[in-house]
Design a protein around this motif. Structure first.
Motif: not given
Length: 614
Positions: A16-20, A55-57, A92-97, A456-462
């Motif tokens: 999402p563009k909000e994660l830029e 989402a990872m701080y 990956v976009g604030c999430y860990m794989y 960014i983190l708030e957007a990642a949570k969604k």
């Protein structure tokens, strides 16, 4: 999101563009890259929802960084488990794989096998003595962390650091050095964390394999029952609550205060006003350190808090325990009964063994798993709860220092910077102080970066990231992936179907038969930490995954159902230790089930049947 052709390759993910700009929050080697594309595309990556479901701080990533190195080196360089490699991580976009690294070449496997035999079975044979040594050195490390001082910047250094001989180093150095010591202590602590953990899981796998060979058709829940009934220190906080509740229930005045609806702080003040209350508080203080250094969640995230910072949690448990004791109910885990049932089951299966060779194989693997498997929960309290609680306290001291000196707006904003960036803030702050009055720092730069990352983190949570990346293997056979994470070939196929589930159409869930028993009851869905206090007597707990810190509710619930986790996950272990049925790794329980639904949980088969919708 429906997948018809498979999962995207790592570099094909669309954000999402909000994660830029999310990539700059994490170390560069955590980002999928063109220069490693060939290697990365050979592996199948999946979202690690056990250790990093949210989402990872950036600063909270330190625990993940530490375990990637520690877990892996014990497999590859220390205990040398022959086919096992490490577990690699990517953001990956604030999430860990994560992905299990492919086995090494045959000659390396053979070379490791010789070291494995010599090193691993030595630990199995000497574990009780080695545990004592481990605990001693780990406590020393935690106490060393507690003693780290984070100094304030003085207007002028005091005379006693100048006369009779100037000390030579001052507050600027002490602040920077304190952070280095703190971060290094955490990395070292996680080296200790995995000292025996892989071997504990390995012992379980070896025992389970022995059981399957000797007793064809044995259920996985039965194998789990054979290793249940252990005194482990992760349950000590809950045992201390039981002890304190019984002391309180014996004194009506103390019990009345603990059962009241006033805040925890007001309860403590009220207790101080009587001799009986003061006596109870003495016992309470004895329990607090170290046993209240337990997270309200997993211990992995700064925002979870602990019993030491959120007193309403333990005092809420105490209120419930006192009320149950007054009704004549038992609040403690019935360890003797669980242990007796396990011993009788082991004896029953022992009688089925025909040859001395098979009997020796069973006895050896049984002894090994009964000896070392308790490490899986024993170490957990000391590392992910006690040690992490100390860490969070110290990090917030740094956050307070940064706020006081105008570098950041909020104390917890420090968690918006990774462990390599925090020294930059501290050095900027120290440099500004050293240069003298009126010299500006780059506080506006840091504050703007913090605000950007919050968004960014708030957007990642969604955002709902896909469960996997890359090409799945035809069969997922890596044992730790299956046993701990609950990732199987069938589970991945469900992901590929897109998880386009219509909750009202689902009548049955399938997962791992993690703890034996069959019960029916009403569902209580717990997705948020604060909802754990809503669990009532006789509920069937449904959650993404359980946390060992939730032990006080396990004497209330009838069973548990989780989205995530296999047979050696904490949810499975805790349920076996409390003798209640459990089905783990259903994948969709929290999406399909609602609070108030009536279900039948079969911990023997891993099947959950929906009997009635709320």
């Amino acid at each position: 999101m429906a997948q018809t052709k498979g999962f995207p390759m790592p570099l094909e993910v669309e954000y999402p563009k909000e994660l830029e700009g999310w990539e700059e929050m994490y170390p560069p080697y955590y980002i999928f890259s063109k220069d490693r594309e060939e290697w990365e595309n050979k592996h199948f990556w999946f979202h690690d929802k056990i250790h990093a479901p949210e989402a990872m701080y950036p600063l909270d990533l330190i625990f993940q960084e530490a375990w990637q190195i520690s877990l892996s080196q014990y497999n590859t360089r220390v205990f040398c488990i022959p086919p096992a490699q490490g577990i690699a991580q990517r953001m990956v976009g604030c999430y860990m794989y994560i992905t299990p690294v492919m086995p090494p070449p045959g000659d390396i496997i053979q070379e490791k096998a010789g070291l494995f035999q010599k090193r691993v079975f030595y630990v199995f044979d000497h574990y009780d003595a080695l545990w004592g040594l481990w605990l001693k050195k780990f406590k020393a490390l935690g106490e060393e962390m507690q003693q780290i001082k984070i100094p304030e910047f003085p207007k002028f250094e005091p005379d006693d650091l100048v006369f009779p001989d100037p000390r030579g180093y001052y507050t600027s150095y002490e602040v920077i050095n304190a952070w280095d010591r703190l971060a290094n202590a955490m990395i070292k602590g996680w080296q200790f964390h995995f000292q025996y953990l892989n071997l504990a899981y390995l012992a379980y796998l070896m025992f389970a394999d022995t059981c399957r060979k000797l007793f064809p058709g044995i259920g996985e829940s039965t194998i789990g029952k054979l290793v249940a009934g252990a005194y482990v220190q992760m349950f000590r906080p809950e045992e201390e609550l039981c002890r304190l509740a019984r002391l309180a229930a014996a004194v009506s005045g103390v019990a009345k205060i603990l059962k009241s609806d006033i805040s925890a702080d007001k309860k403590i003040e009220a207790l101080k006003k009587s001799a009986e209350g003061s006596t109870w508080l003495v016992e309470y203080e004895k329990s607090k350190d170290p046993w209240f250094y337990v997270s309200c969640g997993s211990g992995w995230f700064h925002y979870e808090g602990s019993w030491t910072t959120k007193l309403e949690i333990p005092f809420g448990y105490l209120k419930g325990y006192v009320e149950r004791i007054e009704r004549g109910e038992k609040v403690e885990r019935d360890l003797p009964a669980i242990d007796k049932a396990r011993a009788e089951l082991a004896e029953e299966y022992g009688k089925l063994i025909k040859t001395d060779e098979d009997r020796k194989s069973f006895n050896d693997s049984y002894k090994a798993v009964r000896t070392i498997y308790k490490y899986a929960e024993d170490h957990l309290f000391w590392v992910e709860h006690w040690f992490h609680t100390i860490w969070f306290e110290k990090v917030r001291e740094f956050g307070q220092l940064l706020v006081k000196n105008g570098m950041l707006k909020g104390v917890d904003d420090i968690y918006l910077f990774n462990r390599f960036e925090v020294p930059l803030l501290l050095e900027d702050m120290a440099t500004t102080w050293a240069l003298g009055e009126g010299v500006p720092s780059r506080f506006q730069y840091w504050q703007a970066k913090a605000e950007k990352r919050k968004k960014i983190l708030e957007a990642a949570k969604k955002w709902n990231p896909m469960p996997g990346l890359g090409t799945p293997p035809e069969e997922i056979a890596e044992p730790f992936t299956v046993m701990l994470w609950g990732i199987t070939t069938d589970k991945v196929q469900e992901w590929l179907k897109g998880m386009a589930v219509v909750p009202s159409e689902v009548t049955e869930l399938k997962g791992f038969a993690s703890s034996a028993g069959v019960v029916e009851g009403k569902v209580r869905v717990v997705k948020l930490l604060e909802d754990i206090t809503k669990v009532e007597q006789g509920d069937i707990l449904v959650c993404p995954t359980t946390n060992p810190a939730w032990a006080p509710i396990f004497t209330k619930i009838k069973a548990s159902i989780t989205d995530i986790g296999g047979l050696t996950s904490h949810a499975a272990i805790v349920c076996r230790e409390y003798g209640i049925p459990s089905v783990t790794g259903t994948g969709i329980a929290t999406s399909v089930l609602k609070t108030g639904d009536t279900v039948k949980v079969d911990g023997n088969t891993g099947i959950v049947k929906i009997l009635k919708r709320a």
